[in-house]
Enzyme design. Structure first.
Site: not given
Ligand code: 5GP
Length: 121
Positions: A30-31, A87, A96, A100, A102
């Site tokens: 994760d970024i 989520n 996103v 996915h 986590h």
């Molecule tokens: P969500 O909030 O949808 O459950 O999680 C999305 C996750 O994707 C977040 O933890 C966010 O940090 C990660 N994320 C968003 N954009 C990128 C990216 O471009 N690269 C990587 N490696 N992670 C990303």
């Protein structure tokens, strides 16, 4: 559905720290890590949310958990313990729209996640 940043990662159109890949899934760090270990396991098929999982997707969605445990074993934190989270939509904190898992590990994690008064735009 419109393409997300995760499809670009799958297609190597943008860089990511990819730690695992097979025919069905890919995993990358994760970024914005929320724990010492924080990576995402995603299907190569772009499914927007948990609500969009079809009958035919059951195998691939189960496979995400298999991959999470496999990496946990290989990286050596399986026995210590870890958390997997998916989520869904606004109240679930999804940002996103390509499902996915986590995977968070490396220190004791807080629970429960609910915070009174949290404002969501
Ligand atoms: P969500 O909030 O949808 O459950 O999680 C999305 C996750 O994707 C977040 O933890 C966010 O940090 C990660 N994320 C968003 N954009 C990128 C990216 O471009 N690269 C990587 N490696 N992670 C990303």
């Amino acid at each position: 559905m419109s393409e997300t940043i995760f499809t670009k990662i799958i297609n190597r159109e943008i860089p990511a720290d990819i730690i695992y890949e097979d025919d069905l899934a890919i995993a990358f760090n994760d970024i914005n890590p929320q724990a010492p270990v924080h990576f995402l396991v995603i299907p190569k098929k772009p499914i927007a949310t948990i609500n969009d999982i079809a009958e035919e997707d059951r195998e691939v969605v189960g496979h995400l958990h298999f991959v999470a445990a496999k990496i946990a074993n290989e990286k050596g934190f399986a026995e210590e313990g870890f958390r997997v989270v998916m989520n869904c939509n606004k109240f679930g904190g999804q940002t996103v729209y390509h499902i996915h898992l986590h995977v968070l590990a490396g220190k004791p994690l807080g629970w429960p996640p609910y915070q009174e008064g949290l404002k969501i735009e």
